[in-house]
Design a protein around this motif. Structure first.
Motif, PDB file in Angstrom:
ATOM      1  N   HIS A 105       0.823  -1.216   0.000  1.00  0.00           N
ATOM      2  CA  HIS A 105       0.000   0.000   0.000  1.00  0.00           C
ATOM      3  C   HIS A 105       0.860   1.269   0.000  1.00  0.00           C
ATOM      4  CE1 HIS A 105       1.214  -0.485   4.124  1.00  0.00           C
ATOM      5  NE2 HIS A 105       0.637   0.665   4.488  1.00  0.00           N
ATOM      6  N   VAL A 106       2.110   1.150  -0.457  1.00  0.00           N
ATOM      7  CA  VAL A 106       3.054   2.266  -0.385  1.00  0.00           C
ATOM      8  C   VAL A 106       3.355   2.806  -1.787  1.00  0.00           C
ATOM      9  CG1 VAL A 106       5.373   2.986   0.301  1.00  0.00           C
ATOM     10  CG2 VAL A 106       4.098   1.359   1.720  1.00  0.00           C
ATOM     11  N   LEU A 107       3.291   4.134  -1.927  1.00  0.00           N
ATOM     12  CA  LEU A 107       3.740   4.813  -3.136  1.00  0.00           C
ATOM     13  C   LEU A 107       5.143   5.357  -2.852  1.00  0.00           C
ATOM     14  CD1 LEU A 107       3.100   5.918  -6.003  1.00  0.00           C
ATOM     15  CD2 LEU A 107       2.300   8.019  -4.882  1.00  0.00           C
ATOM     16  N   ILE A 108       6.144   4.775  -3.489  1.00  0.00           N
ATOM     17  CA  ILE A 108       7.539   5.169  -3.266  1.00  0.00           C
ATOM     18  C   ILE A 108       7.878   6.294  -4.233  1.00  0.00           C
ATOM     19  CG2 ILE A 108       9.933   4.379  -3.290  1.00  0.00           C
ATOM     20  CD1 ILE A 108       8.865   1.550  -2.833  1.00  0.00           C
ATOM     21  N   THR A 109       8.388   7.390  -3.717  1.00  0.00           N
ATOM     22  CA  THR A 109       8.639   8.569  -4.548  1.00  0.00           C
ATOM     23  C   THR A 109      10.078   9.048  -4.396  1.00  0.00           C
ATOM     24  OG1 THR A 109       7.999  10.147  -2.806  1.00  0.00           O
ATOM     25  CG2 THR A 109       6.248   9.290  -4.230  1.00  0.00           C
TER      26      THR A 109
END
Length: 230
Positions: A88-92
């Motif tokens: 559930h992680v958006l890595i930016t």
């Protein structure tokens, strides 16, 4: 047998070698002296006697051995999915993309002590873009300050000048106009975590200001950080 050089030739030769590289090289080579009549071996021999070598500047790596080891350690720890879940992680992150590569630096005659060092430029002619990725896809690119001919619109309150990089106000717009919109799109398309996804960003100062952390809380987004130095 190679011809010998006169003392005045040697003196002029050393002056030419020790002249800074930003001087007019063409003018030096056309100076009225007789070096161009001598063989290359004679010139080389004299320079070596004076303790000089033909060396290129020493290129300094962008990452130290400690930083490389820290990155590997972090990546190995993140593989343990029972400890860290990325579903559930958006890595930016942001990246400078150079539009041309710098070739090998030219060598010159000098002493080892005056060889100098050269750090390969991070931003010669480049574009600076943010992008995010998650298990369900990737975001579009967001071009920001640092891109060629794209200046900041925000003033640094300390210097009273425009920011030379991404400041907190510009990153605030990145969160509102890009991360929130793109993150919602990716997780809604996947049908999972649409209301409970998390933003992963590094701990660069503009990212973790009270203003920008507040907007993440307002959007009900958890935020986790990793160091910019790994």
């Amino acid at each position: 047998m190679s011809p010998s050089l006169l003392e005045q030739d040697i003196r002029l030769l050393l002056e030419a070698v020790e002249t800074p590289e930003d001087d007019d090289h063409e003018e030096i080579t056309e100076t009225d002296y007789s070096l161009h009549h001598k063989f290359r071996s004679s010139v080389t021999r004299i320079l070596k006697r004076k303790g000089m070598q033909h060396l290129s500047p020493k290129v300094v790596p962008l990452l130290t051995a400690m930083q490389k080891a820290a990155r590997i350690k972090f990546a190995r720890a993140a593989l343990r999915t029972e400890v860290v879940s990325w579903r559930h992680v958006l890595i930016t992150d942001s990246k400078y993309f150079k539009l041309y590569a710098m070739g090998k630096p030219a060598g010159r005659w000098c002493t080892p002590a005056s060889r100098g060092t050269l750090v390969r430029p991070k931003t010669s002619i480049a574009v600076h873009a943010y992008m995010g990725c998650c298990r369900h896809g990737t975001t579009t690119l967001k071009f920001v300050t640092g891109t060629h001919k794209q200046a900041s619109k925000h003033v640094n309150p300390k210097t009273k000048r425009l920011h030379t990089g991404v400041g907190q106000d510009e990153y605030h717009a990145v969160i509102q106009e890009h991360w929130v919109t793109e993150g919602n799109r990716l997780f809604q398309q996947a049908g999972k975590w649409a209301d409970n996804w998390q933003l992963q960003q590094d701990n660069a100062p503009p990212h973790k200001t009270a203003q920008n952390m507040a907007i993440l809380l307002a959007e009900s987004l958890g935020a986790s950080h990793w160091t910019t130095k790994i």
